[in-house]
Enzyme design. Sequence first.
Site, PDB file in Angstrom:
ATOM      1  N   LYS A  23       0.799  -1.221   0.000  1.00  0.00           N
ATOM      2  CA  LYS A  23       0.000   0.000   0.000  1.00  0.00           C
ATOM      3  C   LYS A  23       0.830   1.269   0.000  1.00  0.00           C
ATOM      4  CE  LYS A  23      -4.449  -1.552   1.758  1.00  0.00           C
ATOM      5  NZ  LYS A  23      -5.475  -1.364   2.794  1.00  0.00           N
TER       6      LYS A  23
ATOM      7  N   LYS B  51     -13.367  -3.306  -3.941  1.00  0.00           N
ATOM      8  CA  LYS B  51     -14.246  -2.145  -4.054  1.00  0.00           C
ATOM      9  C   LYS B  51     -13.518  -0.961  -4.663  1.00  0.00           C
ATOM     10  CE  LYS B  51     -13.817  -2.355   0.923  1.00  0.00           C
ATOM     11  NZ  LYS B  51     -14.592  -2.789   2.068  1.00  0.00           N
TER      12      LYS B  51
ATOM     13  N   LYS C 285      -7.951 -10.243  -6.588  1.00  0.00           N
ATOM     14  CA  LYS C 285      -9.081 -10.253  -5.661  1.00  0.00           C
ATOM     15  C   LYS C 285     -10.162  -9.251  -6.094  1.00  0.00           C
ATOM     16  CE  LYS C 285      -9.551  -9.741  -0.689  1.00  0.00           C
ATOM     17  NZ  LYS C 285      -8.907  -9.612   0.608  1.00  0.00           N
TER      18      LYS C 285
END
Length: 341
Positions: free
Chosen positions: A120, A206, A203
């Site tokens: 991240k 959202k 994966k």
Amino acid sequence: MAKTQFTPRAFSGIQPSGGLTLGNYLGAIKRFVEMQDAGSYETVYCMVDLHAITARLIDPAELRNNTRELCAGFIASGIDPEKSILINQSQVPEHAQLAWIFNCIARMGWMGRMTQWKDKSGKNAEAASLGLFAYPALMAADILIYHATHVPVGDDQKQHLELTRDIATKFNHDYGVDFFPITKPVIEGAATRVMNLQDGTRKMSKSDPSEKSRINMTDDADTIAKKIRKAKTDPDPLPDNVAGLTARPDARNLVNIYAGLADTPPQAVLDEHAGALFGHFKGALADLAVSKLAPISSEMSRLMQDTTEIDRILGRGAERAREITVPILEKTYDIIGMIRS
Ligand code: TRP
């Protein structure tokens, strides 16, 4: 030292950082409901709003809406706010208070090795927030402020769970106590890891820019069916056993989704559909998905009509949670040598 007996208690959390997807439902919430209904654990489920602000600035109205929508999604999927403790993280201040203590237990080196931090923060770690770096210590606090013994999570959270155990072990050792339990992860098992509908190697997320890549729990019947029909597949028929899916990530994903929704093992899906082409299988999957998900999405939108009621449920959840968290925080401060008067 006598071994402390801990009440069997499960804790898990989901970030209100965007809308709820089928991945959250099949990979997490459905299992949370099963654990709640099995009755072998006390269950605590949490919207982790403090975690949601670690990665980027979220518009305040959006964060509020996402948190309520996640709460509605939990309830519409079968989490009963009387059976489980259902909370929003920031409304139970002991999470953040214990996180500070854990910031002083965890070592920089431990945090720097977290793969999620590395992914991240990327190439520009200097610009990442301090909160993103400390994220796993807050997660450990979420769990340990309840003395939770079990945590149902996806495979990607395994490393954070190990860190939680390291923090508990170091705290217990440093202060010569047996105060925090060594929490066990409950990894996937029957739960489905739902992948991106346009790329079965990633994966479902959202945050993916493509709407076609995911099914949102707020999608209506038409949208669900359309997204399944447009999902990426290959021209081959379905194999007759799961081994035949190994090199076919997109096909495997649709079979897994079918299995998750039908509550049956993937092999049972193949027993029924071996030899079918995707044109046909997608039709069956769309029907199944609509029949399972449309009632949840309509219940979610019904609940979202009355945000006062949602906020009341969260207020009540926080009250129940604090019956557990306040004494544990008090005891922690006392162990450390902080004056309580
Ligand atoms: N990090 C978890 C995720 O992204 C969310 C989370 C926060 C969590 N605190 C937790 C999960 C405590 C389990 C237990 O999926």
